[in-house]
Write a protein that holds these residues in place. Structure first.
Motif, PDB file in Angstrom:
ATOM      1  N   TYR A  32      -8.144  18.445  -3.592  1.00 51.20           N
ATOM      2  CA  TYR A  32      -6.767  18.582  -3.121  1.00 51.20           C
ATOM      3  C   TYR A  32      -5.963  17.348  -3.483  1.00 51.20           C
ATOM      4  O   TYR A  32      -6.504  16.269  -3.763  1.00 51.20           O
ATOM      5  N   LEU A  33      -4.655  17.498  -3.474  1.00 49.26           N
ATOM      6  CA  LEU A  33      -3.691  16.400  -3.531  1.00 49.26           C
ATOM      7  C   LEU A  33      -2.735  16.574  -2.361  1.00 49.26           C
ATOM      8  O   LEU A  33      -2.469  17.693  -1.944  1.00 49.26           O
ATOM      9  N   ILE A  34      -2.212  15.470  -1.853  1.00 54.41           N
ATOM     10  CA  ILE A  34      -1.095  15.528  -0.918  1.00 54.41           C
ATOM     11  C   ILE A  34       0.031  14.682  -1.495  1.00 54.41           C
ATOM     12  O   ILE A  34      -0.156  13.510  -1.823  1.00 54.41           O
ATOM     13  N   ILE A  35       1.177  15.319  -1.648  1.00 53.34           N
ATOM     14  CA  ILE A  35       2.345  14.703  -2.279  1.00 53.34           C
ATOM     15  C   ILE A  35       3.510  14.745  -1.307  1.00 53.34           C
ATOM     16  O   ILE A  35       3.743  15.768  -0.662  1.00 53.34           O
TER      17      ILE A  35
ATOM     18  N   SER B  50     -13.147  19.058   2.869  1.00 56.09           N
ATOM     19  CA  SER B  50     -11.940  18.268   2.662  1.00 56.09           C
ATOM     20  C   SER B  50     -10.862  18.642   3.676  1.00 56.09           C
ATOM     21  O   SER B  50     -11.006  19.589   4.451  1.00 56.09           O
ATOM     22  N   LEU B  51      -9.773  17.890   3.644  1.00 53.51           N
ATOM     23  CA  LEU B  51      -8.654  18.156   4.544  1.00 53.51           C
ATOM     24  C   LEU B  51      -8.187  19.610   4.454  1.00 53.51           C
ATOM     25  O   LEU B  51      -8.104  20.175   3.365  1.00 53.51           O
ATOM     26  N   TYR B  52      -7.892  20.191   5.592  1.00 49.67           N
ATOM     27  CA  TYR B  52      -7.335  21.535   5.711  1.00 49.67           C
ATOM     28  C   TYR B  52      -8.269  22.621   5.176  1.00 49.67           C
ATOM     29  O   TYR B  52      -7.816  23.687   4.746  1.00 49.67           O
ATOM     30  N   ALA B  53      -9.577  22.367   5.206  1.00 46.66           N
ATOM     31  CA  ALA B  53     -10.537  23.388   4.780  1.00 46.66           C
ATOM     32  C   ALA B  53     -10.544  24.542   5.779  1.00 46.66           C
ATOM     33  O   ALA B  53     -10.525  24.333   6.997  1.00 46.66           O
ATOM     34  N   LYS B  54     -10.581  25.766   5.277  1.00 44.39           N
ATOM     35  CA  LYS B  54     -10.509  26.933   6.156  1.00 44.39           C
ATOM     36  C   LYS B  54     -11.672  27.027   7.142  1.00 44.39           C
ATOM     37  O   LYS B  54     -11.467  27.376   8.309  1.00 44.39           O
ATOM     38  N   PRO B  55     -12.925  26.717   6.723  1.00 44.71           N
ATOM     39  CA  PRO B  55     -14.016  26.768   7.717  1.00 44.71           C
ATOM     40  C   PRO B  55     -13.802  25.797   8.874  1.00 44.71           C
ATOM     41  O   PRO B  55     -14.160  26.102  10.019  1.00 44.71           O
ATOM     42  N   THR B  56     -13.207  24.637   8.594  1.00 46.76           N
ATOM     43  CA  THR B  56     -12.928  23.668   9.648  1.00 46.76           C
ATOM     44  C   THR B  56     -11.890  24.216  10.619  1.00 46.76           C
ATOM     45  O   THR B  56     -12.006  24.058  11.839  1.00 46.76           O
ATOM     46  N   LEU B  57     -10.863  24.868  10.086  1.00 47.47           N
ATOM     47  CA  LEU B  57      -9.851  25.480  10.934  1.00 47.47           C
ATOM     48  C   LEU B  57     -10.464  26.559  11.819  1.00 47.47           C
ATOM     49  O   LEU B  57     -10.182  26.625  13.023  1.00 47.47           O
TER      50      LEU B  57
ATOM     51  N   PRO C 262      -1.782   9.881   6.135  1.00 46.42           N
ATOM     52  CA  PRO C 262      -3.214  10.179   6.044  1.00 46.42           C
ATOM     53  C   PRO C 262      -3.964  10.117   7.365  1.00 46.42           C
ATOM     54  O   PRO C 262      -5.059  10.682   7.467  1.00 46.42           O
ATOM     55  N   VAL C 263      -3.434   9.447   8.372  1.00 44.17           N
ATOM     56  CA  VAL C 263      -4.111   9.412   9.676  1.00 44.17           C
ATOM     57  C   VAL C 263      -3.404  10.314  10.683  1.00 44.17           C
ATOM     58  O   VAL C 263      -3.671  10.256  11.873  1.00 44.17           O
ATOM     59  N   LEU C 264      -2.536  11.165  10.204  1.00 46.05           N
ATOM     60  CA  LEU C 264      -1.883  12.189  11.026  1.00 46.05           C
ATOM     61  C   LEU C 264      -1.854  13.499  10.245  1.00 46.05           C
ATOM     62  O   LEU C 264      -0.804  14.042   9.916  1.00 46.05           O
ATOM     63  N   ALA C 265      -3.048  13.972   9.916  1.00 49.30           N
ATOM     64  CA  ALA C 265      -3.218  15.246   9.229  1.00 49.30           C
ATOM     65  C   ALA C 265      -3.791  16.234  10.245  1.00 49.30           C
ATOM     66  O   ALA C 265      -4.938  16.092  10.680  1.00 49.30           O
ATOM     67  N   GLU C 266      -3.004  17.224  10.625  1.00 52.76           N
ATOM     68  CA  GLU C 266      -3.380  18.090  11.736  1.00 52.76           C
ATOM     69  C   GLU C 266      -2.960  19.539  11.467  1.00 52.76           C
ATOM     70  O   GLU C 266      -2.196  19.815  10.544  1.00 52.76           O
ATOM     71  N   TRP C 267      -3.479  20.420  12.289  1.00 52.22           N
ATOM     72  CA  TRP C 267      -2.972  21.788  12.377  1.00 52.22           C
ATOM     73  C   TRP C 267      -2.247  21.930  13.702  1.00 52.22           C
ATOM     74  O   TRP C 267      -2.763  21.530  14.752  1.00 52.22           O
TER      75      TRP C 267
ATOM     76  N   ASP D 219      -7.515  18.425  14.511  1.00 58.27           N
ATOM     77  CA  ASP D 219      -7.692  17.487  13.404  1.00 58.27           C
ATOM     78  C   ASP D 219      -8.012  18.258  12.128  1.00 58.27           C
ATOM     79  O   ASP D 219      -8.930  19.090  12.102  1.00 58.27           O
ATOM     80  N   ALA D 220      -7.283  17.991  11.050  1.00 60.99           N
ATOM     81  CA  ALA D 220      -7.430  18.744   9.802  1.00 60.99           C
ATOM     82  C   ALA D 220      -8.690  18.378   9.037  1.00 60.99           C
ATOM     83  O   ALA D 220      -9.007  19.030   8.053  1.00 60.99           O
TER      84      ALA D 220
END
Length: 324
Positions: A107-110, A129-136, A162-167, A182-183
């Motif tokens: 992934y990239l975050i821009i 990785s961040l925002y992975a569907k299994p994690t959600l 980067p320290v405030l990546a959430e759902w 937490d994402a």
């Protein structure tokens, strides 16, 4: 096993660490507030990404894919989606395979700047990785909101650095209670809509990160000084003094200490995160007219490696030495 997989330990210790650090370390000055759209505004996930953003994402992927471990990105499929309302950030997900069977590659975050440029805030790879569907799905199950529930929750990926990546999860439409997950770990966070809005309003894209306004940045291979580790294996770093880590000194400092811990803090934060730092990747300007060099620190776990703009982390906390 790294700290990112020890979710129950994360939930118990992280709040204690936050109390210690927020009480012992005062933030100097207040972050600049950018007048973006209201954090309560809506996001249209189906809206096409701006063409300049798409070009910058493609150029970034091309640059990274020249070196391991990103070589598999050269032929990857890309999906670009907005990250939450108000912060002007996007998640670029890379995958391989067919439309019916695809494997995540990274992934990239821009983030967009007020001047209309784009900054690469972080990038990474790994199955968790961040925002992975299994994690959600794991996080929703922890809230009692699994797929089998009658009323499906409304889920919005949100990002304020980067320290405030959430759902952001609304249990029952617009009128339901709001939860934050937490994402990266799927843990429920002690966050509220009010605390999130305050922090999101202060998010500033890192100025020294690689950007669309820099046309000639050469990406070097990642430099590693240690193996990934769990900061909770030895918590002496909690009493450590902050290390000054300017971009001009970071390479030297990491070569000297080998392992660092980044610790989040801030008056508006409701929880704290320690990140293990064991390496970096450098984006070098070919000339002064090309802009500044950009440093991305390497953190994460065996299943979720992250390269985060040094400048983005410096806005959100401090670095301390990790010792055995």
């Amino acid at each position: 096993m790294t700290h990112l997989t020890k979710t129950h330990r994360f939930a118990k210790i992280i709040l204690c660490a936050g109390i210690i650090w927020l009480g012992a370390f005062q933030v100097s000055g207040q972050p600049t507030v950018i007048s973006y759209a209201s954090a309560a505004a809506t996001v249209n996930p189906d809206a096409p990404a701006p063409e300049p953003l798409r070009r910058f994402a493609a150029d970034t992927i091309k640059q990274l894919s020249a070196n391991a471990p990103f070589t598999g990105w050269s032929a990857a499929k890309q999906i670009i989606e907005p990250l939450g309302p108000g912060t002007h950030s996007w998640l670029v997900t890379l995958s391989s395979g067919t439309s019916t069977s695809s494997a995540p590659l990274g992934y990239l975050i821009i983030s967009a700047t007020p001047d209309g440029d784009y900054k690469l805030v972080e990038y990474g790879l790994g199955e968790n990785s961040l925002y992975a569907k299994p994690t959600l799905e794991s996080g929703l199950a922890g809230l009692g909101l699994a797929k089998k529930t009658k009323s499906l929750p409304t889920v919005t990926p949100v990002y304020a650095g980067p320290v405030l990546a959430e759902w952001m999860v609304r249990a029952a439409g617009k009128s339901g209670p709001v939860h934050f997950i937490d994402a990266l770990t799927g843990e429920q966070l002690p966050e509220s809509l009010q605390s999130w809005n305050k922090q999101a309003a202060s998010y500033v894209p890192p100025s020294s990160a690689a950007g669309s306004d820099q046309k000639s940045l050469a990406v070097a291979a990642t430099t590693r000084h240690a193996d990934l580790f769990d900061p909770y294996d030895n918590i002496l770093w909690m009493a450590g003094e902050p290390i000054q880590t300017g971009a001009d000194r970071f390479e030297e400092l990491l070569a000297n200490y080998k392992r660092l811990v980044f610790v989040t803090n801030g008056q508006e934060r409701t929880y704290s995160i320690p990140l293990p730092i064991i390496g970096y990747q450098k984006w070098s300007a070919e000339s002064q007219s090309s802009g500044e060099d950009a440093i991305y620190v390497l953190t994460g776990s065996d299943t979720a490696q992250r390269w985060i703009a040094l400048d983005a982390l410096k806005q959100s906390g401090k670095f301390v030495a990790y010792t055995d």
